[in-house]
Design a protein around this motif. Structure first.
Motif, PDB file in Angstrom:
ATOM      1  N   PRO A 210       0.736  -1.662   0.449  1.00 25.39           N
ATOM      2  CA  PRO A 210      -0.210  -0.180  -0.323  1.00 25.39           C
ATOM      3  C   PRO A 210       1.084   1.534   0.079  1.00 25.39           C
ATOM      4  CG  PRO A 210       0.352  -1.159   2.473  1.00 25.39           C
ATOM      5  CD  PRO A 210       1.168  -1.899   0.977  1.00 25.39           C
ATOM      6  N   ARG A 211       0.099   2.281  -0.473  1.00 26.69           N
ATOM      7  CA  ARG A 211       0.846   3.429  -0.359  1.00 26.69           C
ATOM      8  C   ARG A 211       0.343   4.478  -1.267  1.00 26.69           C
ATOM      9  NH1 ARG A 211       5.155   1.302  -5.830  1.00 26.69           N
ATOM     10  NH2 ARG A 211       3.935  -0.722  -4.077  1.00 26.69           N
ATOM     11  N   LEU A 212       0.901   5.437  -0.590  1.00 29.59           N
ATOM     12  CA  LEU A 212      -0.355   7.105  -0.402  1.00 29.59           C
ATOM     13  C   LEU A 212      -0.733   7.682  -2.055  1.00 29.59           C
ATOM     14  CD1 LEU A 212       1.008   9.277   2.711  1.00 29.59           C
ATOM     15  CD2 LEU A 212      -0.982   7.940   2.398  1.00 29.59           C
ATOM     16  N   ILE A 213       0.904   7.425  -2.774  1.00 30.72           N
ATOM     17  CA  ILE A 213       1.233   7.381  -4.472  1.00 30.72           C
ATOM     18  C   ILE A 213       1.075   6.841  -4.968  1.00 30.72           C
ATOM     19  CG2 ILE A 213       1.855   9.093  -6.380  1.00 30.72           C
ATOM     20  CD1 ILE A 213       2.321  11.677  -3.966  1.00 30.72           C
ATOM     21  N   ASP A 214      -0.091   5.888  -5.864  1.00 33.08           N
ATOM     22  CA  ASP A 214       0.336   4.731  -6.276  1.00 33.08           C
ATOM     23  C   ASP A 214       0.974   4.152  -7.140  1.00 33.08           C
ATOM     24  OD1 ASP A 214       0.123   1.838  -6.523  1.00 33.08           O
ATOM     25  OD2 ASP A 214      -1.694   1.673  -6.682  1.00 33.08           O
ATOM     26  N   TRP A 215       2.674   4.128  -6.873  1.00 33.78           N
ATOM     27  CA  TRP A 215       3.064   3.842  -8.454  1.00 33.78           C
ATOM     28  C   TRP A 215       4.633   2.831  -8.017  1.00 33.78           C
ATOM     29  CZ3 TRP A 215       6.598   9.216  -9.623  1.00 33.78           C
ATOM     30  CH2 TRP A 215       7.365   9.292  -8.729  1.00 33.78           C
ATOM     31  N   ASN A 216       5.140   2.355  -9.174  1.00 38.49           N
ATOM     32  CA  ASN A 216       5.958   1.281  -8.956  1.00 38.49           C
ATOM     33  C   ASN A 216       7.288   1.664 -10.238  1.00 38.49           C
ATOM     34  OD1 ASN A 216       5.474  -0.205 -11.836  1.00 38.49           O
ATOM     35  ND2 ASN A 216       3.461   0.682 -10.515  1.00 38.49           N
ATOM     36  N   PHE A 217       8.499   0.738  -8.830  1.00 36.47           N
ATOM     37  CA  PHE A 217       9.943   0.637  -9.665  1.00 36.47           C
ATOM     38  C   PHE A 217       9.476   0.167 -11.550  1.00 36.47           C
ATOM     39  CE2 PHE A 217      11.079   1.369  -5.555  1.00 36.47           C
ATOM     40  CZ  PHE A 217      11.749   2.354  -5.971  1.00 36.47           C
TER      41      PHE A 217
ATOM     42  N   LYS B 213     -14.684  11.222  -7.281  1.00 38.48           N
ATOM     43  CA  LYS B 213     -13.522  10.268  -7.255  1.00 38.48           C
ATOM     44  C   LYS B 213     -13.420   9.722  -6.329  1.00 38.48           C
ATOM     45  CE  LYS B 213      -8.876  12.961  -7.018  1.00 38.48           C
ATOM     46  NZ  LYS B 213      -8.308  14.036  -6.964  1.00 38.48           N
ATOM     47  N   ILE B 214     -12.551   8.526  -6.152  1.00 40.28           N
ATOM     48  CA  ILE B 214     -11.800   7.954  -5.224  1.00 40.28           C
ATOM     49  C   ILE B 214     -10.285   7.678  -4.790  1.00 40.28           C
ATOM     50  CG2 ILE B 214     -11.189   4.417  -5.321  1.00 40.28           C
ATOM     51  CD1 ILE B 214     -13.769   4.867  -7.873  1.00 40.28           C
ATOM     52  N   PHE B 215      -9.506   7.628  -5.917  1.00 42.17           N
ATOM     53  CA  PHE B 215      -8.667   8.160  -5.632  1.00 42.17           C
ATOM     54  C   PHE B 215      -7.542   9.329  -5.066  1.00 42.17           C
ATOM     55  CE2 PHE B 215      -3.906   8.756  -4.903  1.00 42.17           C
ATOM     56  CZ  PHE B 215      -3.322   7.468  -4.754  1.00 42.17           C
TER      57      PHE B 215
ATOM     58  N   SER C 215      -3.683   4.549  -9.587  1.00 41.03           N
ATOM     59  CA  SER C 215      -4.602   3.625  -9.171  1.00 41.03           C
ATOM     60  C   SER C 215      -4.472   2.657 -10.344  1.00 41.03           C
ATOM     61  CB  SER C 215      -5.968   3.468  -8.329  1.00 41.03           C
ATOM     62  OG  SER C 215      -6.137   2.072  -8.463  1.00 41.03           O
ATOM     63  N   THR C 216      -3.510   1.296 -10.257  1.00 41.81           N
ATOM     64  CA  THR C 216      -4.306   0.412 -11.317  1.00 41.81           C
ATOM     65  C   THR C 216      -5.511   0.091 -11.582  1.00 41.81           C
ATOM     66  OG1 THR C 216      -3.465  -1.206  -9.391  1.00 41.81           O
ATOM     67  CG2 THR C 216      -2.039  -0.558 -10.617  1.00 41.81           C
ATOM     68  N   GLU C 217      -6.220  -0.215 -10.212  1.00 45.63           N
ATOM     69  CA  GLU C 217      -7.576  -0.503  -9.752  1.00 45.63           C
ATOM     70  C   GLU C 217      -9.121   0.275 -10.458  1.00 45.63           C
ATOM     71  OE1 GLU C 217      -7.960  -4.545  -8.391  1.00 45.63           O
ATOM     72  OE2 GLU C 217      -6.228  -3.728  -9.113  1.00 45.63           O
ATOM     73  N   ILE C 218      -8.749   1.705 -10.432  1.00 51.14           N
ATOM     74  CA  ILE C 218      -9.567   1.944 -10.651  1.00 51.14           C
ATOM     75  C   ILE C 218     -10.116   1.821 -12.509  1.00 51.14           C
ATOM     76  CG2 ILE C 218     -10.588   4.623 -11.356  1.00 51.14           C
ATOM     77  CD1 ILE C 218      -8.873   5.428  -8.765  1.00 51.14           C
ATOM     78  N   VAL C 219      -9.319   1.949 -13.355  1.00 48.65           N
ATOM     79  CA  VAL C 219      -9.256   1.817 -14.404  1.00 48.65           C
ATOM     80  C   VAL C 219      -9.717   0.707 -15.208  1.00 48.65           C
ATOM     81  CG1 VAL C 219      -8.557   2.593 -16.982  1.00 48.65           C
ATOM     82  CG2 VAL C 219      -7.977   4.045 -14.997  1.00 48.65           C
ATOM     83  N   ARG C 220      -8.979  -0.563 -13.874  1.00 45.61           N
ATOM     84  CA  ARG C 220      -9.192  -1.375 -14.149  1.00 45.61           C
ATOM     85  C   ARG C 220     -11.232  -2.017 -13.871  1.00 45.61           C
ATOM     86  NH1 ARG C 220      -8.665  -6.810 -10.576  1.00 45.61           N
ATOM     87  NH2 ARG C 220      -8.981  -8.248 -11.855  1.00 45.61           N
ATOM     88  N   ASN C 221     -11.522  -1.446 -12.828  1.00 43.70           N
ATOM     89  CA  ASN C 221     -12.720  -2.338 -12.596  1.00 43.70           C
ATOM     90  C   ASN C 221     -13.440  -0.945 -14.001  1.00 43.70           C
ATOM     91  OD1 ASN C 221     -12.495  -3.685 -10.629  1.00 43.70           O
ATOM     92  ND2 ASN C 221     -11.432  -2.203  -9.315  1.00 43.70           N
ATOM     93  N   MET C 222     -13.350   0.100 -14.138  1.00 45.39           N
ATOM     94  CA  MET C 222     -14.260   1.202 -14.734  1.00 45.39           C
ATOM     95  C   MET C 222     -14.039   0.237 -16.191  1.00 45.39           C
ATOM     96  SD  MET C 222     -12.642   4.908 -14.399  1.00 45.39           S
ATOM     97  CE  MET C 222     -13.227   5.783 -12.886  1.00 45.39           C
TER      98      MET C 222
ATOM     99  N   VAL D  51      -0.843   7.705 -17.131  1.00 48.23           N
ATOM    100  CA  VAL D  51      -2.262   7.226 -18.180  1.00 48.23           C
ATOM    101  C   VAL D  51      -1.511   6.094 -20.219  1.00 48.23           C
ATOM    102  CG1 VAL D  51      -2.669   8.215 -20.679  1.00 48.23           C
ATOM    103  CG2 VAL D  51      -2.781   9.586 -17.925  1.00 48.23           C
ATOM    104  N   ARG D  52      -0.452   6.078 -19.444  1.00 37.86           N
ATOM    105  CA  ARG D  52      -0.137   5.192 -20.511  1.00 37.86           C
ATOM    106  C   ARG D  52       0.304   3.535 -19.866  1.00 37.86           C
ATOM    107  NH1 ARG D  52       4.652   4.800 -22.023  1.00 37.86           N
ATOM    108  NH2 ARG D  52       4.711   4.453 -23.886  1.00 37.86           N
ATOM    109  N   TRP D  53       0.418   3.756 -18.732  1.00 40.12           N
ATOM    110  CA  TRP D  53       0.553   2.336 -17.430  1.00 40.12           C
ATOM    111  C   TRP D  53      -1.227   1.676 -18.095  1.00 40.12           C
ATOM    112  CZ3 TRP D  53       4.099   4.261 -13.625  1.00 40.12           C
ATOM    113  CH2 TRP D  53       5.715   5.278 -14.297  1.00 40.12           C
ATOM    114  N   ARG D  54      -1.942   2.479 -17.523  1.00 39.92           N
ATOM    115  CA  ARG D  54      -3.571   1.861 -17.140  1.00 39.92           C
ATOM    116  C   ARG D  54      -3.937   2.051 -18.886  1.00 39.92           C
ATOM    117  NH1 ARG D  54      -1.591   3.457 -12.758  1.00 39.92           N
ATOM    118  NH2 ARG D  54      -0.980   1.629 -13.139  1.00 39.92           N
ATOM    119  N   ALA D  55      -3.758   2.449 -19.785  1.00 44.14           N
ATOM    120  CA  ALA D  55      -4.125   2.389 -21.340  1.00 44.14           C
ATOM    121  C   ALA D  55      -3.215   0.846 -21.879  1.00 44.14           C
ATOM    122  CB  ALA D  55      -3.685   3.039 -22.303  1.00 44.14           C
TER     123      ALA D  55
END
Length: 549
Positions: free
Chosen positions: A148-155, A363-365, A423-430, A460-464
C-alpha cells in the motif's frame, strides 16, 4: 554507528549515488533506464550492513531503514520535486519546509517500500545461498506489486517507461510486474561485481542472467506482435464504435491561490463564457460529413461552479449541449449534509446531446494532503493542526462506484479524475464494467513547470496498456494528449501552460488484456514462485548446517 571508518566513508557517497539515480528514474528526465542500475549502490550497502558481525540485529534493521530512507528522500526530492513546488507555491510553506515535506514525507513512503523490498530477505537469508538471489528478486516483485502507498506507482513501470516493446507485457503482468526486469538487473549486476561473492553462486548467476535476458527478449517480441495486432484491429473497427472527441485546455490561472502569482504561469481567468467560446471554436473542426457522435471534454477545475448546486450555470450547460447536439464531460464538486456536517465529493458529470444528465462519478483516489488527510482518524490532534497550517487543502469523501456513462449501447465511457490514474484498480474496474474509453480530467497547474505532467502521462500510458483501452489525459494546463491501447499517442500534445484545443476520432472499445481480467492470478503466481524459491533457500540452508555440523 559502530561502523568501521572505511564503511562510514562509503556510506556518504553510496547513499547520494542511489538517491540521485532513483530520482532520475522518474518520468520527465528521459533517463528512466537508470532504474536498471539505480539500486546497486544501496543493495551493496545493505549487504555490507547485514554482513557486519559487529552490529546487532536491531542496529542492522535501524541502519538499513535509515539508509533506505535517506536514499529515497534524495530520490523523491529530485523525481517528485513537483510536490515541493506545490507545497511552496500553493501550500505557502517556506522553501525549506516544502523540500522537507518531499524529503521526509514522500521519501519515507518510498524508503519504507525499499526497506521492505530490499532488506526484508536479508533478515532471514544466509550469505552465499544459491537460492537467495531468486528469492530476493521475487520478494521485491511481490512487495512492489502489493505494498500500500499514498501515491501508487512502482519501480517496474518507472524503469520500463522508455521501452515501448517491452512495456506491452504490462497487459500480462501489470506495470508493477515489470519490476522483475528492473530488480533482476540490479541484483545480478551487484552480484557479478561483488568481490566477495561465493563461487558456489556462479552457476545460479549464469542461469538467472540467461533467464532474465531471454524473458526480456520474449517480452520485446510479444510487444512487437501485440502492437501490430492492435494496429490491424483498429483499422477494421466498425463505425458504430467510433466517436469524435474534442478536449479544451483552457489554462485557467490559479494565481489567486499562489504565494507568488508569477509562479502560477497563467493570467487567464476561470469563467463559463470562455469555456463555451473555446468549445464552439473546437466544434468547427468536427468533421460534419462523418455524422459521428460528439463529446466535448472539460478538464478538472475549469468549470466555475458546483454543478448540482448552481441552477443557472447548470441550465446553461444543458442548453448548450442540446443546442449543439454534443455530449459534455466535466469535473466539479458536490456535497451532501451528514450528521457531522457537509460531506464533499470531487465529481465528474456526463451530459448527453439531448441536454439531459447521464450520470456522475465520485472520485476514488484522493490526493494526500490536498484532498484528504491520511490517518486523520488515528491522530485527530495532528490532523487538526494540519488543517490550520496547510493552505488550499480540501477534505473529500472517497467514492465507491466505478461508474460507466452509456452514450448509446456501443459507446460507453468512464471519467477518472486526476490522481485516480495512479491506481491500477480504478481504470481496471471501469473497463471491466464496460467502459471502452476512459478520460482523465486533471488540473496540474498546482505543480508548475515541473515533471508532474510527464508523470501523469506515464501513468495514463500504463493504465492504457494494462487495460488495452484508449485514455484521454485532459489537463487544464497541459500537456494534454490522447493515448491509444498500445500506450502510444494518438494525437499531438498540447503545450504545458498553453491554451489549446484538440479533436480526434476515437475507436471506442477495449481489447483483451489478461492482466485486466486476471490480475489476482498474476499476483498469486508471483507469491507462489517466491514461496517456492524460499523453500529451496531454506532447504539449502538446512543442508549447509547439516554438512557443517
Amino acid at each position: 554507528m559502530n561502523l568501521s571508518k572505511k564503511q562510514n566513508i562509503k556510506v556518504w557517497w553510496v547513499i547520494p549515488s542511489s538517491g540521485i539515480l532513483i530520482g532520475l528514474n522518474a518520468p520527465g528526465f528521459g533517463t528512466e533506464w537508470v532504474g536498471f542500475i539505480s539500486l546497486i549502490p544501496l543493495v551493496w550497502l545493505l549487504e555490507k550492513t547485514f554482513l557486519n558481525p559487529n552490529l546487532s540485529q536491531k542496529k542492522k534493521l535501524f541502519l538499513s531503514l535509515l539508509f533506505c530512507w535517506l536514499s529515497a528522500g534524495i530520490g523523491s526530492s529530485i523525481g517528485a520535486y513537483w510536490i515541493t513546488h506545490s507545497a511552496h507555491v500553493f501550500g505557502h510553506l517556506p522553501w525549506f519546509g516544502a523540500v522537507s515535506v518531499t524529503f521526509i514525507g514522500y521519501g519515507l513512503e518510498v524508503g519504507l517500500l525499499l526497506w521492505i523490498a530490499l532488506a526484508g530477505p536479508l533478515v532471514i537469508l544466509r550469505h552465499g545461498l544459491q537460492w537467495g538471489l531468486p528469492l530476493r528478486i521475487l520478494w521485491f516483485v511481490v512487495v512492489d506489486s502489493n505494498a500500500p502507498r499514498l501515491i501508487d506507482w512502482n519501480f517496474g513501470g518507472l524503469t520500463l517507461n522508455g521501452f515501448p516493446w517491452v512495456e506491452q507485457a504490462a497487459d500480462l503482468v501489470g506495470s508493477s510486474g515489470l519490476s522483475l526486469f528492473m530488480i533482476s538487473t540490479n541484483l545480478l549486476i551487484a552480484a557479478w561485481f561483488a568481490p566477495e561473492h561465493n563461487k558456489l553462486n556462479i552457476p545460479m548467476l549464469k542461469s538467472l542472467s540467461i533467464c532474465t535476458g531471454m524473458l526480456f527478449l520474449a517480452a520485446a517480441g510479444y510487444g512487437m506482435i501485440k502492437q501490430d495486432s492492435l494496429r490491424k484491429t483498429s483499422s477494421t473497427e466498425k463505425s458504430s464504435q467510433k466517436i469524435w472527441i474534442g478536449w479544451v485546455q483552457p489554462n485557467f490561472s490559479l494565481q489567486d491561490l499562489a504565494s507568488n502569482p508569477d509562479l502560477a504561469h497563467s493570467e487567464r481567468r476561470q469563467n463559463l463564457d470562455s469555456l463555451f467560446e473555446d468549445s464552439e471554436a473546437l466544434l468547427r473542426s468536427y468533421p460534419q460529413e462523418s455524422g459521428l457522435p460528439k463529446l466535448i471534454v472539460w478538464p478538472e477545475s475549469v468549470y466555475p461552479d458546483p454543478f448540482f448546486k448552481k441552477d443557472l450555470s447548470r441550465k446553461r450547460v444543458l442548453q448548450w449541449a442540446e443546442k449543439h447536439q454534443t455530449s459534455i464531460l466535466l469535473a466539479s464538486i458536490d456535497w451532501e449534509m451528514g450528521k457531522t456536517g457537509p460531506r464533499f465529493f470531487g465529481i465528474s458529470v456526463m451530459v448527453g446531446p439531448n441536454g439531459k444528465i447521464i450520470g456522475r462519478y465520485n472520485k476514488i483516489f484522493l490526493i494526500p494532503f490536498g484532498e484528504t488527510l491520511p490517518f486523520s482518524e488515528w491522530f485527530p490532534e495532528i490532523a487538526e493542526w494540519l488543517r490550520k497550517e496547510i493552505r488550499n487543502m480540501s477534505e473529500f469523501e472517497k467514492g465507491t462506484e466505478y461508474t460507466v456513462f452509456q452514450l448509446n449501447p456501443e459507446l460507453q465511457v468512464s471519467a477518472s479524475i486526476c490522481f485516480d490514474i495512479f491506481s491500477t484498480e480504478i481504470v481496471r474496474n471501469m473497463t471491466r464494467n464496460g467502459a471502452g474509453f476512459v478520460a482523465n480530467l486533471s488540473n496540474l497547474a498546482w505543480f508548475g513547470k515541473t515533471t508532474a505532467t510527464h508523470s501523469m502521462e506515464a501513468f495514463v500510458r500504463w493504465r492504457a496498456i494494462e487495460n488495452r483501452v484508449p485514455i484521454l489525459f485532459a489537463s487544464n494546463n497541459g500537456s494534454s494528449v490522447l493515448i491509444g491501447p498500445n500506450g502510444q499517442p494518438l494525437s499531438p500534445y498540447l503545450g504545458l501552460f498553453k491554451t489549446g484545443l484538440m479533436g480526434e476520432t476515437v475507436s471506442i472499445g477495449s481489447h483483451y488484456s489478461f492482466y485486466r481480467e486476471h490480475s489476482e492470478i498474476v499476483r498469486i503466481t508471483f507469491i507462489l514462485l517466491m514461496l517456492v524459491s524460499g523453500w529451496f533457500a531454506i532447504r539449502q540452508r538446512r543442508k549447509q548446517k547439516d554438512d557443517s555440523g
